[in-house]
Design an enzyme around this catalytic site. Structure first.
Site, PDB file in Angstrom:
ATOM      1  N   PRO A 153      14.192  -2.142  -2.707  1.00 14.28           N
ATOM      2  CA  PRO A 153      15.325  -1.221  -2.528  1.00 14.28           C
ATOM      3  C   PRO A 153      16.638  -1.861  -2.930  1.00 14.28           C
ATOM      4  O   PRO A 153      16.675  -3.027  -3.338  1.00 14.28           O
ATOM      5  CB  PRO A 153      15.289  -0.949  -1.016  1.00 14.28           C
ATOM      6  N   GLU A 156       5.333  -0.012 -13.460  1.00 10.46           N
ATOM      7  CA  GLU A 156       4.632   1.261 -13.269  1.00 10.46           C
ATOM      8  C   GLU A 156       5.567   2.419 -13.608  1.00 10.46           C
ATOM      9  O   GLU A 156       6.696   2.458 -13.160  1.00 10.46           O
ATOM     10  CB  GLU A 156       4.150   1.353 -11.813  1.00 10.46           C
ATOM     11  N   ALA A 204       0.842  -1.206   0.000  1.00 10.10           N
ATOM     12  CA  ALA A 204       0.000   0.000   0.000  1.00 10.10           C
ATOM     13  C   ALA A 204       0.874   1.253   0.000  1.00 10.10           C
ATOM     14  O   ALA A 204       0.643   2.178   0.765  1.00 10.10           O
ATOM     15  CB  ALA A 204      -0.915  -0.015   1.226  1.00 10.10           C
ATOM     16  N   PHE A 217      12.353  15.302  -2.549  1.00 10.55           N
ATOM     17  CA  PHE A 217      13.232  15.221  -3.720  1.00 10.55           C
ATOM     18  C   PHE A 217      12.651  15.958  -4.918  1.00 10.55           C
ATOM     19  O   PHE A 217      13.367  16.246  -5.876  1.00 10.55           O
ATOM     20  CB  PHE A 217      13.556  13.763  -4.066  1.00 10.55           C
ATOM     21  N   CYS A 264      13.719   5.868  -6.678  1.00  6.85           N
ATOM     22  CA  CYS A 264      13.808   4.961  -7.833  1.00  6.85           C
ATOM     23  C   CYS A 264      15.051   5.080  -8.704  1.00  6.85           C
ATOM     24  O   CYS A 264      15.708   4.074  -8.974  1.00  6.85           O
ATOM     25  CB  CYS A 264      12.576   5.130  -8.710  1.00  6.85           C
TER      26      CYS A 264
HETATM   27  P1  NAD Z   1       6.727   1.681  -0.708  1.00  7.64           P
HETATM   28  O1  NAD Z   1       7.882   1.362   0.158  1.00  7.64           O
HETATM   29  O2  NAD Z   1       6.071   3.020  -0.601  1.00  7.64           O
HETATM   30  O3  NAD Z   1       5.567   0.602  -0.471  1.00  7.64           O
HETATM   31  C1  NAD Z   1       5.781  -0.765  -0.436  1.00  7.64           C
HETATM   32  C2  NAD Z   1       4.837  -1.374   0.593  1.00  7.64           C
HETATM   33  O4  NAD Z   1       4.892  -2.797   0.482  1.00  7.64           O
HETATM   34  C3  NAD Z   1       5.188  -1.039   2.046  1.00  7.64           C
HETATM   35  O5  NAD Z   1       4.094  -0.382   2.650  1.00  7.64           O
HETATM   36  C4  NAD Z   1       5.456  -2.413   2.681  1.00  7.64           C
HETATM   37  O6  NAD Z   1       4.997  -2.510   4.028  1.00  7.64           O
HETATM   38  C5  NAD Z   1       4.657  -3.326   1.782  1.00  7.64           C
HETATM   39  N1  NAD Z   1       5.086  -4.730   1.803  1.00  7.64           N
HETATM   40  C6  NAD Z   1       6.330  -5.230   1.617  1.00  7.64           C
HETATM   41  N2  NAD Z   1       6.306  -6.576   1.664  1.00  7.64           N
HETATM   42  C7  NAD Z   1       5.020  -6.937   1.895  1.00  7.64           C
HETATM   43  C8  NAD Z   1       4.346  -8.196   2.035  1.00  7.64           C
HETATM   44  N3  NAD Z   1       5.000  -9.345   1.912  1.00  7.64           N
HETATM   45  N4  NAD Z   1       3.032  -8.183   2.285  1.00  7.64           N
HETATM   46  C9  NAD Z   1       2.350  -7.022   2.383  1.00  7.64           C
HETATM   47  N5  NAD Z   1       2.920  -5.809   2.244  1.00  7.64           N
HETATM   48  C10 NAD Z   1       4.243  -5.771   1.996  1.00  7.64           C
HETATM   49  O7  NAD Z   1       7.199   1.409  -2.190  1.00  7.64           O
HETATM   50  P2  NAD Z   1       6.706   2.162  -3.529  1.00  7.64           P
HETATM   51  O8  NAD Z   1       7.370   3.487  -3.638  1.00  7.64           O
HETATM   52  O9  NAD Z   1       5.230   2.073  -3.633  1.00  7.64           O
HETATM   53  O10 NAD Z   1       7.374   1.229  -4.634  1.00  7.64           O
HETATM   54  C11 NAD Z   1       6.885  -0.066  -4.895  1.00  7.64           C
HETATM   55  C12 NAD Z   1       7.554  -0.598  -6.147  1.00  7.64           C
HETATM   56  O11 NAD Z   1       7.199   0.222  -7.274  1.00  7.64           O
HETATM   57  C13 NAD Z   1       9.072  -0.582  -6.096  1.00  7.64           C
HETATM   58  O12 NAD Z   1       9.554  -1.684  -6.791  1.00  7.64           O
HETATM   59  C14 NAD Z   1       9.437   0.686  -6.843  1.00  7.64           C
HETATM   60  O13 NAD Z   1      10.716   0.603  -7.427  1.00  7.64           O
HETATM   61  C15 NAD Z   1       8.366   0.744  -7.903  1.00  7.64           C
HETATM   62  N6  NAD Z   1       8.049   2.082  -8.398  1.00  7.64           N
HETATM   63  C16 NAD Z   1       8.011   3.134  -7.536  1.00  7.64           C
HETATM   64  C17 NAD Z   1       7.666   4.391  -8.017  1.00  7.64           C
HETATM   65  C18 NAD Z   1       7.622   5.593  -7.089  1.00  7.64           C
HETATM   66  O14 NAD Z   1       7.567   6.704  -7.589  1.00  7.64           O
HETATM   67  N7  NAD Z   1       7.631   5.410  -5.780  1.00  7.64           N
HETATM   68  C19 NAD Z   1       7.353   4.561  -9.377  1.00  7.64           C
HETATM   69  C20 NAD Z   1       7.371   3.466 -10.210  1.00  7.64           C
HETATM   70  C21 NAD Z   1       7.723   2.220  -9.711  1.00  7.64           C
END
Ligand code: NAD
Length: 502
Positions: free
Chosen positions: A130, A198, A16, A375, A313
């Site tokens: 990460p 994404e 989430a 950022f 990212c």
């Molecule tokens: P985030 O850290 O905000 O959210 C990840 C969530 O996953 C955390 O809340 C964590 O508690 C939960 N989680 C982890 N393992 C879990 C499990 N086994 N069961 C349930 N929940 C679990 O990460 P984010 O920024 O949303 O990024 C997610 C992915 O998307 C990454 O791979 C990132 O590289 C990619 N991404 C991020 C962005 C961005 O702008 N943040 C853009 C495109 C792609």
């Protein structure tokens, strides 16, 4: 038509976060007959998604969540009104067409991972990936712990045939790792695996999700693979034109996300490298960016010289790409992309040293105000901010105080990020050298220099306050290279953006 008998009624999104929450919300908004449940192990985060104060700030997000999560209860009129008002102003808020007028809630948030996975037809894995901090590949390889954990949960709890979608950014061939885990836990059972990276950017996530440049869906070239891809494409087709939905191979899809981020970051490093030449020659990097960007083959986006790219990212995805290239026996390719990261570090270093030399090469007894920690503007995400590197270098000069103000990053988030700078000195004690302020004015008061490190609109037109005491530094710009402004005087305290609410 191979998609004919794949119906998706229940989507589960694991994670989430910045991607999972907004993506699930937009998918639910446009597919009112599909139940979308976002699960996370972090109970605080889930409770925030259920409540009035969402855990992340994104323009337009609150309206989308409210419509999909709360449906057409009494509050509908207000929600629709606001959404429509936002849309007419040309904001990222969705137009709330009449199709939503009597909708039932179809977006849910929960910590009941096992149960939700067991009920899902399709599972989006949107967990954090990460950089590994320790062990083999430390500092470059992707830490796959969260992906593995999520896939194990799917393997244990999902019904046979449930479609698993990688939304997290992962190294190429992760699909194989996922299939191996699934096979180890549930031998002989088929779970189609898709990749659907994404491309949203924080700060414009809702706009990017509503009107994506493309939706990439990677699948294996098998009948179940194509059927699964078609089912996911159908969900997107509720709001994305079919011409923008690109079906490609699984490995290509995984790699294209790393490639896209690497290329965007490369443009930033390229223009920053030119800015260093500008500093020595007197050429103006913004004039160069404008002229270069007018070439249709090059385009004008991502050509702004500055402190370099930050956020959670770009750095980690390029590091992952270099590690991947090296593990594939391609050191030249790894070195090529590594240089993009080096240039990013060089730029921050250059800027911080410029500030120090502007202050007569000593910061002892001086106060430096930092406006903006996020950022980029319009996000409260404090992860991997360029400000961290600048502050690290400034602290080496023992300033009296580095006073930070950001309109959206919470003090707790900034403190968590700055903890890596603490050695034997507690930086953030009440009389310590790092202070997080609750207004720009407080941060700037009696400062010797004011650094604007995030392009928040509220700092854009900052002007000296009449009658205020001039600060020592007499540098407006980074010699035409302008990675960030150094202002001369304290600013008027301006009203910060309203915190997100549903
Ligand atoms: P985030 O850290 O905000 O959210 C990840 C969530 O996953 C955390 O809340 C964590 O508690 C939960 N989680 C982890 N393992 C879990 C499990 N086994 N069961 C349930 N929940 C679990 O990460 P984010 O920024 O949303 O990024 C997610 C992915 O998307 C990454 O791979 C990132 O590289 C990619 N991404 C991020 C962005 C961005 O702008 N943040 C853009 C495109 C792609």
């Amino acid at each position: 038509n191979t998609a004919a008998n794949v119906s998706i009624w229940h989507v589960c999104c694991i994670g989430a976060g910045y991607v999972g929450g907004p993506t699930a919300a937009v998918m639910a908004l446009h597919n009112p007959n599909v139940r979308v449940t976002v699960v996370d192990r972090d109970e605080t985060r889930i409770n925030a998604w259920k409540g009035r104060h969402l855990p992340i700030h994104e323009p337009g997000l609150a309206s989308v969540v409210r419509l999909a999560r709360d449906g057409s209860k009494e509050r509908r009129q207000g929600a629709r009104g606001q959404a429509a008002a936002g849309a007419t102003k040309g904001s990222q808020t969705p137009t709330d067409g009449s199709s939503h007028s009597s909708r039932q809630p179809n977006l849910f948030f929960s910590t009941a991972c096992a149960e939700t996975i067991a009920n899902a037809d399709m599972i989006l894995v949107s967990v954090n990936t990460p950089t590994k901090l320790r062990g083999v590949g430390a500092g470059r390889a992707t830490d796959m712990t969260a992906v593995e954990g999520a896939v194990r949960d799917v393997a244990i709890h999902a019904r046979p045939g449930t479609i698993l979608v990688e939304k997290s950014t992962v190294p190429c061939k992760t699909g194989q790792l996922i299939k191996d885990i699934l096979e180890a836990y549930r031998p002989g059972i088929s779970f189609p695996v898709l990749s659907n990276p994404e491309f949203l950017s924080e700060g414009t996530a809702i706009r990017d999700l509503m009107k994506p440049d493309r939706v990439v869906i990677g699948c294996e070239s098998t009948i179940p693979g194509h059927r699964a891809a078609a089912a996911l494409a159908n969900l997107y087709a509720s709001w994305v034109p079919r011409s923008k939905i690109a079906p490609i191979g699984l490995w290509s899809s995984e790699l294209c996300k790393l490639a896209a981020n690497a290329m965007l970051a490369q443009r930033v490093s390229s223009i920053n490298s030119i800015s260093a030449i500008c500093e020595r020659t007197g050429a103006d990097v913004s004039e160069i960016a404008k002229s270069v960007g007018m070439d249709a083959r090059i385009g004008s986006q991502f050509l702004k010289a500055g402190l370099g790219f930050g956020g959670s990212c770009f750095r980690k995805d390029i590091a992952s790409l270099t590690y991947l290239a090296e593990s594939l026996g391609l050191p030249e390719v790894a070195a090529y992309w590594q240089q993009v990261l080096e240039m990013n570090n060089f730029q921050r270093d250059r800027f911080a040293r410029h500030v120090i030399s502007s202050l007569n090469n000593t910061l002892r007894g001086k106060k430096i105000a930092i406006l903006g920690y996020a950022f980029k503007k319009n996000t409260g995400d404090a992860r991997e901010s360029p400000a961290l590197d600048v502050i690290r270098i400034l602290l080496e000069e023992n300033p009296r105080c580095v006073a930070i103000y950001d309109p959206l990053c919470s003090a707790a988030d900034i403190q968590r990020e700055l903890r890596v700078l603490e050695d034997d000195r507690p930086l953030m004690r009440p009389d310590g050298p790092v202070q997080i302020m609750s207004s720009a004015y407080e941060a700037c008061a009696d400062s010797n220099a004011v650094l604007v490190l995030t392009d928040w609109d509220m700092f854009k037109n900052s002007r000296p306050v009449a009658g205020s005491k001039p600060v020592e530094v007499a540098v407006d710009q980074f010699d035409g290279a302008a990675p960030a402004s150094i202002l001369r005087l304290p600013l008027r305290s301006e009203k910060p953006p309203t915190p997100p609410e549903t």
